[in-house]
Design a protein around this motif. Sequence first.
Motif, short mmCIF file in Angstrom:
data_model
loop_
_atom_site.label_atom_id
_atom_site.label_comp_id
_atom_site.label_asym_id
_atom_site.label_seq_id
_atom_site.Cartn_x
_atom_site.Cartn_y
_atom_site.Cartn_z
N GLU A 24 0.83 -1.20 0.00
CA GLU A 24 0.00 0.00 0.00
C GLU A 24 0.87 1.25 0.00
O GLU A 24 0.57 2.24 -0.68
N GLU A 25 1.95 1.21 0.76
CA GLU A 25 2.87 2.34 0.79
C GLU A 25 3.48 2.59 -0.58
O GLU A 25 3.57 3.74 -1.03
N GLN A 26 3.87 1.52 -1.27
CA GLN A 26 4.44 1.66 -2.61
C GLN A 26 3.42 2.24 -3.59
O GLN A 26 3.74 3.10 -4.41
N ALA A 27 2.18 1.76 -3.50
CA ALA A 27 1.14 2.24 -4.41
C ALA A 27 0.86 3.72 -4.19
O ALA A 27 0.72 4.49 -5.16
N LEU A 28 0.79 4.15 -2.93
CA LEU A 28 0.55 5.56 -2.65
C LEU A 28 1.72 6.43 -3.09
O LEU A 28 1.53 7.53 -3.63
N ALA A 29 2.94 5.94 -2.87
CA ALA A 29 4.12 6.70 -3.27
C ALA A 29 4.18 6.86 -4.79
O ALA A 29 4.52 7.94 -5.30
N LEU A 30 3.82 5.81 -5.52
CA LEU A 30 3.80 5.90 -6.98
C LEU A 30 2.72 6.85 -7.47
O LEU A 30 2.91 7.60 -8.43
N GLU A 87 10.85 3.38 -6.31
CA GLU A 87 11.53 2.37 -7.09
C GLU A 87 12.82 1.87 -6.43
O GLU A 87 13.38 0.84 -6.84
N ARG A 88 13.30 2.56 -5.44
CA ARG A 88 14.51 2.11 -4.73
C ARG A 88 14.22 0.99 -3.74
O ARG A 88 15.15 0.44 -3.14
N GLU A 89 12.95 0.69 -3.53
CA GLU A 89 12.51 -0.41 -2.67
C GLU A 89 13.03 -0.26 -1.23
O GLU A 89 13.51 -1.21 -0.61
N VAL A 90 12.96 0.95 -0.74
CA VAL A 90 13.30 1.25 0.65
C VAL A 90 12.03 1.68 1.37
O VAL A 90 11.22 2.44 0.81
N ARG A 91 11.83 1.21 2.60
CA ARG A 91 10.64 1.61 3.33
C ARG A 91 10.67 3.11 3.59
O ARG A 91 11.72 3.69 3.87
N PHE A 92 9.50 3.71 3.51
CA PHE A 92 9.42 5.16 3.65
C PHE A 92 9.89 5.62 5.03
O PHE A 92 10.51 6.67 5.17
N SER A 93 9.60 4.86 6.05
CA SER A 93 10.00 5.26 7.40
C SER A 93 11.51 5.39 7.53
O SER A 93 12.01 6.29 8.22
N THR A 94 12.26 4.50 6.87
CA THR A 94 13.72 4.57 6.91
C THR A 94 14.22 5.85 6.26
O THR A 94 15.11 6.52 6.78
N TYR A 95 13.61 6.19 5.13
CA TYR A 95 14.01 7.40 4.40
C TYR A 95 13.58 8.67 5.14
O TYR A 95 14.35 9.63 5.26
N ALA A 96 12.36 8.65 5.67
CA ALA A 96 11.81 9.86 6.30
C ALA A 96 12.51 10.20 7.60
O ALA A 96 12.55 11.38 8.00
N THR A 97 13.06 9.21 8.29
CA THR A 97 13.72 9.47 9.58
C THR A 97 14.80 10.54 9.45
O THR A 97 14.91 11.43 10.30
N TRP A 98 15.58 10.47 8.39
CA TRP A 98 16.68 11.44 8.22
C TRP A 98 16.13 12.85 8.00
O TRP A 98 16.67 13.81 8.55
N TRP A 99 15.08 12.98 7.22
CA TRP A 99 14.52 14.31 6.94
C TRP A 99 13.84 14.89 8.19
O TRP A 99 13.97 16.09 8.46
#
Length: 283
Positions: A24-30, A87-99
């Motif tokens: 679901e996260e991937q679909a929303l992100a796309l 498309e990088r197949e990384v969970r959004f939470s991992t990416y968002a933590t830094w921001w």
Amino acid sequence: MASTTADRRMIKIAMSAPYLDRDEEQALALAWRKKNDQEARNRIAMAHMRLVIALGSRFRNFGLPFNDLLQEGYIGLLEAAARFEPEREVRFSTYATWWIRASIQDYVLRNWSIVRGGTSSAQKALFFNLRRLRARIARGDNHLTSETIYREIATALKVSTADVRNMDARLAASDVSLQAPVGGDETGASHIDFLASDAPLPDEEVTEMIDGERRREWLHRALTRLNERERKIIRARRLADSSSTLEELGADLGISKERVRQIENRAMEKLRIALCEASPAFA
């Protein structure tokens, strides 16, 4: 009280937001990235407000309003949602933590003190990790001196011992307004009243102004004792903002640099005699 109520309301809304599974996260992100679907972006952001709250709680000891920390963290969350690449197949939470962490840290650095600190990455690391490292180092040995602790922290964070010492002093004391009263309101005095000024006193300014005018008049009269060539050399060598060299004056006057030096020395002696006559004390 209103701020506390708002914090609780925001936390309650965040905690009630449904989790997103990976698909679901991937679909929303796309949908957001390819179709600019604002609703998809908002659903991703709301589902991760728990992450904002968790990260914001780590910065509460800096004395800033928790609601403001959450708002800054939410800005970082929206920025992460805008930049996320599914498309990088990384969970959004991992990416968002830094921001989220970067947004909150920048807010803390801007508002913790009126004096900006932590302008470099090393200074930021020192600002946010000093207390934790000092407590961890001192935990096992109560006999460690402050300088020893400073040296170990400096080595761990790759900064100078002086930087650690200065940051520790800054963290130990809060800003004080220059308009804050001293000794109670009844005195009427504030901190700014006790700041020493480097400017001269009014009577000193007047004295210097009068003496300066008098010295200029004496010098003007003394220069009349010189002939035209002597005045030209003195003005070029002694009175100009950028003095000329002996070689330059010699070429201009058609004489040797040694002759220029002799004329300059003779002119300076004439000026000394003239100034002594005008004011022996000044001479």
